[in-house]
Write an enzyme that holds these catalytic residues in place. Structure first.
Site, PDB file in Angstrom:
ATOM      1  N   GLU A   1     -12.094   3.141   5.184  1.00 25.23           N
ATOM      2  CA  GLU A   1     -10.483   2.862   6.710  1.00 25.23           C
ATOM      3  C   GLU A   1     -11.031   5.036   6.575  1.00 25.23           C
ATOM      4  O   GLU A   1     -10.211   5.490   6.029  1.00 25.23           O
ATOM      5  CB  GLU A   1      -9.668   2.823   6.402  1.00 25.23           C
ATOM      6  CG  GLU A   1      -8.548   2.669   7.651  1.00 25.23           C
ATOM      7  CD  GLU A   1      -7.199   2.430   6.732  1.00 25.23           C
ATOM      8  OE1 GLU A   1      -5.963   1.846   7.135  1.00 25.23           O
ATOM      9  OE2 GLU A   1      -6.994   3.473   5.858  1.00 25.23           O
TER      10      GLU A   1
ATOM     11  N   GLU B   1       0.602  -1.224  -0.062  1.00 23.76           N
ATOM     12  CA  GLU B   1      -0.699  -0.051  -0.526  1.00 23.76           C
ATOM     13  C   GLU B   1       0.940   1.940  -0.538  1.00 23.76           C
ATOM     14  O   GLU B   1       1.844   1.296   1.211  1.00 23.76           O
ATOM     15  CB  GLU B   1      -0.767  -0.391   1.335  1.00 23.76           C
ATOM     16  CG  GLU B   1      -2.058   1.409   1.579  1.00 23.76           C
ATOM     17  CD  GLU B   1      -2.495   1.774   2.801  1.00 23.76           C
ATOM     18  OE1 GLU B   1      -3.016   1.739   3.054  1.00 23.76           O
ATOM     19  OE2 GLU B   1      -2.274   0.531   3.438  1.00 23.76           O
TER      20      GLU B   1
END
Length: 263
Positions: A240, A143
């Site tokens: 998130e 990520e």
């Protein structure tokens, strides 16, 4: 229709972690994700998932001392043994929890460190992790994270992450595309999602500025959700973000029908 997973490290934080599973289910979520499960026995988390009818879609490999500010150790040459032990631990948890993919946080580049050495260390660690995860039937994700929120984070752009994955050369290694981080570092969200769709295994969302719920900032999420459907994204979308108020009060952004009715 987009499928949304509640990120339990960001949502429902007014209650202890183990109580968040029930809150997520009551809010209508069918799936969850979170940063780390390692503070609790895997069997405890599995019981909560089963009790509330939830699916776990993502968690991270161990990432060093989080409370001390570490954000991954995969690029650090002096932490290779620790990283590889963490991979083994993560695989054992994944077997119990039924999760199909694990995210690797690269970590922050130490001041004065040789970027070439950090990259070589990261590539070797990713190859090791991808091999161990492949034997367990799992995907490995990497990520990019913006350097405004986490200064010196080593992997911070989509093209950089894809170059690393090319060098790793593992068929089970993919990109985790966090729309919030990508907006802060590079923009061009829709085109990037479409161009690299085959290499994206997971998407996460938050608005900018503030990292709050969609609809609170500059990102046009209704368009992006329709775009993801149109280009054929079939994965989960992890929520998130930091709720501006109570999590349940801020769920009006979700497309109608994208989560089950609350219990």
């Amino acid at each position: 229709m987009p499928r949304f997973a509640a990120n339990l490290s960001m949502l429902f934080t007014e209650v202890p972690f183990l109580e968040r599973f029930g809150r997520a289910a009551d809010a209508g979520f069918e799936a969850v994700e979170f940063l780390f499960p390692y503070a609790w026995p895997a069997a405890t988390i599995r019981e909560l998932l089963d009790a509330h009818g939830l699916r776990l879609v993502l968690h991270n490999l161990p990432a060093g001392d989080w409370e001390a500010g570490e954000r991954g150790i995969a690029c650090l040459p002096d932490r290779v043994d620790e990283f590889r032990a963490g991979v083994a631990t993560a695989v054992e948890y994944a077997k119990v929890l039924g999760v199909g993919q694990l995210n690797c946080l690269a970590g922050k580049a130490p001041a004065g460190a040789d970027p070439a050495l950090l990259r070589a260390t990261l590539v070797a660690n990713l190859r090791h992790a991808a091999g161990e995860l492949a034997r367990a039937g799992l995907k490995l994700l990497i990520e990019p994270i913006n350097t405004f929120d986490i200064p010196a984070f080593f992997v911070h752009r989509t093209d950089q992450a894809l170059d690393l994955l090319d060098e790793v050369g593992a068929s089970n290694a993919f990109l985790q595309y966090d729309i919030y981080h990508a907006q802060r570092m590079e923009g061009e969200l829709a085109a990037t999602l479409q161009k690299h769709l085959a290499r994206i295994a997971h998407v996460q969302i938050a608005d900018n500025p503030g990292r709050h719920e969609p609809g609170s900032g500059e990102i046009h999420y209704p368009f992006l959700f329709e775009h993801l459907d149109r280009i054929g994204y079939a994965g989960w979308i992890g929520c998130e973000y930091k709720p501006a108020a109570a999590t349940e009060a801020g769920l009006g952004w979700m497309p109608a029908g994208s989560r089950r009715a609350g219990r």
